[in-house]
Design an enzyme around this catalytic site. Structure first.
Site, PDB file in Angstrom:
ATOM      1  N   HIS A  34     -17.479  33.458 -36.058  1.00  0.00           N
ATOM      2  CA  HIS A  34     -17.082  32.183 -36.692  1.00  0.00           C
ATOM      3  C   HIS A  34     -16.454  32.479 -38.052  1.00  0.00           C
ATOM      4  O   HIS A  34     -17.142  32.525 -39.078  1.00  0.00           O
ATOM      5  CB  HIS A  34     -18.297  31.254 -36.835  1.00  0.00           C
ATOM      6  CG  HIS A  34     -17.959  29.866 -37.287  1.00  0.00           C
ATOM      7  ND1 HIS A  34     -18.469  28.729 -36.691  1.00  0.00           N
ATOM      8  CD2 HIS A  34     -17.165  29.408 -38.284  1.00  0.00           C
ATOM      9  CE1 HIS A  34     -18.001  27.653 -37.306  1.00  0.00           C
ATOM     10  NE2 HIS A  34     -17.207  28.045 -38.300  1.00  0.00           N
ATOM     11  N   HIS A  36     -12.790  31.383 -40.159  1.00  0.00           N
ATOM     12  CA  HIS A  36     -11.491  30.689 -40.224  1.00  0.00           C
ATOM     13  C   HIS A  36     -10.525  31.570 -41.022  1.00  0.00           C
ATOM     14  O   HIS A  36     -10.857  32.007 -42.144  1.00  0.00           O
ATOM     15  CB  HIS A  36     -11.644  29.345 -40.929  1.00  0.00           C
ATOM     16  CG  HIS A  36     -12.593  28.402 -40.247  1.00  0.00           C
ATOM     17  ND1 HIS A  36     -12.197  27.468 -39.317  1.00  0.00           N
ATOM     18  CD2 HIS A  36     -13.945  28.247 -40.370  1.00  0.00           C
ATOM     19  CE1 HIS A  36     -13.252  26.777 -38.898  1.00  0.00           C
ATOM     20  NE2 HIS A  36     -14.323  27.225 -39.525  1.00  0.00           N
ATOM     21  N   HIS A  81      -4.097  25.967 -48.464  1.00  0.00           N
ATOM     22  CA  HIS A  81      -2.929  25.628 -47.636  1.00  0.00           C
ATOM     23  C   HIS A  81      -1.682  25.393 -48.496  1.00  0.00           C
ATOM     24  O   HIS A  81      -0.561  25.612 -48.039  1.00  0.00           O
ATOM     25  CB  HIS A  81      -3.223  24.409 -46.753  1.00  0.00           C
ATOM     26  CG  HIS A  81      -4.135  24.741 -45.595  1.00  0.00           C
ATOM     27  ND1 HIS A  81      -4.860  23.797 -44.913  1.00  0.00           N
ATOM     28  CD2 HIS A  81      -4.446  25.925 -45.008  1.00  0.00           C
ATOM     29  CE1 HIS A  81      -5.565  24.388 -43.948  1.00  0.00           C
ATOM     30  NE2 HIS A  81      -5.325  25.674 -43.996  1.00  0.00           N
ATOM     31  N   THR A 113      -8.046  29.886 -36.150  1.00  0.00           N
ATOM     32  CA  THR A 113      -7.124  29.299 -37.120  1.00  0.00           C
ATOM     33  C   THR A 113      -6.446  28.074 -36.534  1.00  0.00           C
ATOM     34  O   THR A 113      -6.299  27.952 -35.313  1.00  0.00           O
ATOM     35  CB  THR A 113      -6.073  30.337 -37.582  1.00  0.00           C
ATOM     36  OG1 THR A 113      -5.396  29.824 -38.735  1.00  0.00           O
ATOM     37  CG2 THR A 113      -5.067  30.678 -36.491  1.00  0.00           C
ATOM     38  N   PRO A 115      -3.155  26.153 -36.038  1.00  0.00           N
ATOM     39  CA  PRO A 115      -1.715  26.424 -36.143  1.00  0.00           C
ATOM     40  C   PRO A 115      -0.993  25.351 -36.965  1.00  0.00           C
ATOM     41  O   PRO A 115      -1.282  24.157 -36.841  1.00  0.00           O
ATOM     42  CB  PRO A 115      -1.249  26.390 -34.679  1.00  0.00           C
ATOM     43  CG  PRO A 115      -2.489  26.575 -33.877  1.00  0.00           C
ATOM     44  CD  PRO A 115      -3.601  25.960 -34.662  1.00  0.00           C
ATOM     45  N   ASP A 162      -7.868  20.381 -35.466  1.00  0.00           N
ATOM     46  CA  ASP A 162      -8.424  19.783 -36.679  1.00  0.00           C
ATOM     47  C   ASP A 162      -8.756  18.311 -36.395  1.00  0.00           C
ATOM     48  O   ASP A 162      -7.850  17.487 -36.204  1.00  0.00           O
ATOM     49  CB  ASP A 162      -7.403  19.916 -37.824  1.00  0.00           C
ATOM     50  CG  ASP A 162      -7.975  19.455 -39.158  1.00  0.00           C
ATOM     51  OD1 ASP A 162      -8.802  18.512 -39.162  1.00  0.00           O
ATOM     52  OD2 ASP A 162      -7.575  20.018 -40.190  1.00  0.00           O
ATOM     53  N   HIS A 220     -17.591  22.701 -33.715  1.00  0.00           N
ATOM     54  CA  HIS A 220     -18.364  22.426 -34.922  1.00  0.00           C
ATOM     55  C   HIS A 220     -19.192  21.181 -34.620  1.00  0.00           C
ATOM     56  O   HIS A 220     -18.635  20.160 -34.182  1.00  0.00           O
ATOM     57  CB  HIS A 220     -17.441  22.135 -36.097  1.00  0.00           C
ATOM     58  CG  HIS A 220     -16.846  23.360 -36.719  1.00  0.00           C
ATOM     59  ND1 HIS A 220     -16.074  24.246 -36.028  1.00  0.00           N
ATOM     60  CD2 HIS A 220     -16.913  23.829 -37.997  1.00  0.00           C
ATOM     61  CE1 HIS A 220     -15.697  25.219 -36.857  1.00  0.00           C
ATOM     62  NE2 HIS A 220     -16.187  24.991 -38.049  1.00  0.00           N
ATOM     63  N   GLU A 223     -22.572  18.962 -38.561  1.00  0.00           N
ATOM     64  CA  GLU A 223     -22.336  19.493 -39.915  1.00  0.00           C
ATOM     65  C   GLU A 223     -22.702  18.473 -40.986  1.00  0.00           C
ATOM     66  O   GLU A 223     -22.902  18.831 -42.148  1.00  0.00           O
ATOM     67  CB  GLU A 223     -20.853  19.886 -40.048  1.00  0.00           C
ATOM     68  CG  GLU A 223     -20.658  21.302 -40.496  1.00  0.00           C
ATOM     69  CD  GLU A 223     -19.219  21.674 -40.723  1.00  0.00           C
ATOM     70  OE1 GLU A 223     -18.336  21.219 -39.965  1.00  0.00           O
ATOM     71  OE2 GLU A 223     -18.968  22.425 -41.683  1.00  0.00           O
ATOM     72  N   ASP A 308     -18.055  31.998 -41.668  1.00  0.00           N
ATOM     73  CA  ASP A 308     -17.325  30.733 -41.796  1.00  0.00           C
ATOM     74  C   ASP A 308     -16.021  30.957 -42.575  1.00  0.00           C
ATOM     75  O   ASP A 308     -14.940  30.920 -42.000  1.00  0.00           O
ATOM     76  CB  ASP A 308     -18.184  29.676 -42.489  1.00  0.00           C
ATOM     77  CG  ASP A 308     -17.816  28.264 -42.060  1.00  0.00           C
ATOM     78  OD1 ASP A 308     -16.965  28.118 -41.167  1.00  0.00           O
ATOM     79  OD2 ASP A 308     -18.394  27.310 -42.614  1.00  0.00           O
TER      80      ASP A 308
HETATM   81  C1  6MZ Z   1     -15.183  22.406 -40.608  1.00  0.00           C
HETATM   82  C2  6MZ Z   1     -13.809  24.062 -41.388  1.00  0.00           C
HETATM   83  C3  6MZ Z   1     -14.867  24.608 -42.144  1.00  0.00           C
HETATM   84  O1  6MZ Z   1      -7.682  26.969 -39.723  1.00  0.00           O
HETATM   85  O2  6MZ Z   1      -6.251  26.993 -41.764  1.00  0.00           O
HETATM   86  N1  6MZ Z   1     -12.729  24.819 -41.606  1.00  0.00           N
HETATM   87  N2  6MZ Z   1     -13.971  22.974 -40.629  1.00  0.00           N
HETATM   88  N3  6MZ Z   1     -16.232  22.857 -41.320  1.00  0.00           N
HETATM   89  C4  6MZ Z   1     -16.115  23.943 -42.104  1.00  0.00           C
HETATM   90  N4  6MZ Z   1     -17.210  24.325 -42.824  1.00  0.00           N
HETATM   91  C5  6MZ Z   1     -17.171  24.706 -44.191  1.00  0.00           C
HETATM   92  N5  6MZ Z   1     -14.411  25.710 -42.762  1.00  0.00           N
HETATM   93  C6  6MZ Z   1     -13.082  25.827 -42.426  1.00  0.00           C
HETATM   94  O3  6MZ Z   1      -8.669  27.714 -41.901  1.00  0.00           O
HETATM   95  C7  6MZ Z   1      -9.046  26.642 -42.751  1.00  0.00           C
HETATM   96  C8  6MZ Z   1      -9.416  25.429 -41.938  1.00  0.00           C
HETATM   97  O4  6MZ Z   1     -10.596  25.697 -41.160  1.00  0.00           O
HETATM   98  C9  6MZ Z   1     -11.399  24.534 -41.028  1.00  0.00           C
HETATM   99  C10 6MZ Z   1     -10.702  23.433 -41.821  1.00  0.00           C
HETATM  100  O5  6MZ Z   1      -9.932  22.670 -40.925  1.00  0.00           O
HETATM  101  C11 6MZ Z   1      -9.825  24.229 -42.778  1.00  0.00           C
HETATM  102  O6  6MZ Z   1      -8.693  23.488 -43.216  1.00  0.00           O
HETATM  103  P1  6MZ Z   1      -7.352  27.696 -40.991  1.00  0.00           P
HETATM  104  O7  6MZ Z   1      -7.040  29.146 -40.768  1.00  0.00           O
END
Ligand code: 6MZ
Length: 368
Positions: A34, A36, A81, A113, A115, A162, A220, A223, A308
């Site tokens: 997990h 991102h 971003h 990620t 897109p 998203d 997810h 949360e 995360d």
């Molecule tokens: C929910 C999360 C997150 O996708 O642009 N993201 N979504 N809960 C979380 N807990 C803290 N942490 C990250 O990586 C950033 C994106 O991942 C998701 C959010 O949509 C965030 O904009 P990417 O690579």
């Protein structure tokens, strides 16, 4: 038989207990399920990209972007971003993350990620396509794989929908995108984004279709408080993994435990997002059962310790294992079993266990 990586790890003989633990968690073969991509950005890269775009790093608190709440975490993602705006940047993030995972002793990772349509470079006029975004990530992974000598981190990709930004038809388009890249390392789909927004029902049809075509699904869930009906509906969907599950009603918790669905647990992220009052009270303790033998292991939830957003929360996977060991008094053997059990939750299917890591393959053999 040559010593396994674990045997080497167990043989570490530092003097102090905490130094020994630090070395152990670093050398422990770890699986990251997990993470991102944009949230895992190096702080140095973030500051550099901000400067190139005329963003004041101090004003945007980029040198120390540690959030205090979940909503502040989403503010940080917005800043990231605004700094990561080209396909070149995405490729850079992917290659840097691969090296960071490698340096941290991770042997296999599924990176996720969302897109975005981005131009190739700052000078380029046209926004690219979502296919080009995925290509840029895979190019970053390939660069790492080609440059790196010896054991490599096995890398796979998960595409995120998203929930706050995408419509039901965007979600279908991301599923199509994932299917186009299924033979090139995309193994699954994730539903993420601001959990206070969006409706699960909008995304379920796209994820059902993804599943029919062999993509694995992680959601997810739980949360934030007050989403018990959504969690119940997600449990009925029966994804391949859940992320977080911080706020789960007693009845959903019983169903979750019965379901056998592995959960991705991100301690530092949950602590800094205010989703757990303390590490000691983190729901890891509700799900973790220490077991040594294989037969017993089948009985309890697979807990996948994850980061995360290692950039945003400033905590690599080795640190997450350190915190788990420290907080819940796990010894090295128990931490090793915890890390190894994560294997059961990857989105790889058995015939595709071909990632180029001798250390992981060693683990695979031990696991058989
Ligand atoms: C929910 C999360 C997150 O996708 O642009 N993201 N979504 N809960 C979380 N807990 C803290 N942490 C990250 O990586 C950033 C994106 O991942 C998701 C959010 O949509 C965030 O904009 P990417 O690579």
């Amino acid at each position: 038989k040559s010593p396994t990586r674990f045997a080497v790890v167990m043989a570490v003989t530092s003097t102090s207990k905490s130094a020994r633990r630090d070395e152990f968690v670093h050398r422990l073969p770890k699986i990251e399920l997990h993470a991102h991509l944009n949230g895992s950005i190096r702080r140095s890269t973030l500051c550099e990209l901000a400067a190139a775009r005329g963003i004041d790093a101090a004003a945007a608190m980029l040198d120390s972007p540690t959030p205090q709440t979940l909503s502040e975490a989403f503010d940080v993602f917005r800043v990231i971003h605004a700094c990561v705006t080209t396909l070149q940047d995405i490729e850079r993030l992917a290659v840097e993350l691969a090296y960071d995972l490698d340096d941290d002793g991770v042997v296999y990772a599924e990176i996720r990620t969302t897109p975005r349509a981005l131009p190739a470079s700052l000078a380029a006029q046209d926004a690219g396509t979502l296919d080009e975004y995925v290509e840029a990530v895979l190019r970053g992974f390939e660069r790492y794989t080609c440059e790196q000598m010896g054991d490599k981190v096995g890398l796979r990709l998960i595409l995120s929908i998203d929930r706050a930004k995408h419509t039901a038809s965007d979600a279908q388009a991301i599923v199509d995108l994932a299917l186009r890249f299924q033979t090139r390392g995309v193994v699954g789909m994730d539903l993420s984004g601001d959990p206070t927004k969006g409706e699960w029902a909008n995304f379920e049809p796209a994820l059902q279709r993804a599943r029919l075509h062999g993509l694995k699904i992680t959601l997810h869930a739980g949360e934030v408080r007050g989403r018990d009906d959504e969690m119940a509906a997600m449990l009925a969907f029966h994804p391949d993994r859940f992320g977080h599950c911080c706020f789960v009603s007693a009845s959903n918790l019983a169903l979750l435990k019965q379901s056998g669905v592995p959960i991705e647990l991100c301690l530092t992220s949950n602590l800094l997002s205010n989703s757990t009052p303390s590490l000691e009270r983190h729901h890891f303790r509700d799900h973790y059962t220490h077991v040594d033998s294989h037969a017993e292991q089948e009985e309890c939830t697979v807990c996948c310790i994850s980061t995360d957003d290692s950039g945003v929360f400033n905590s690599p996977l080795s640190n997450e294992f350190r915190l788990v060991m420290q907080t819940f008094a796990l010894d090295q053997q128990q931490a090793f079993h915890l890390a190894r059990r994560t294997l059961q939750a990857t989105f790889l299917t058995r015939p595709r266990l071909d990632f180029p890591s001798e250390a992981t393959n060693q683990l695979m053999r031990e696991d058989d």
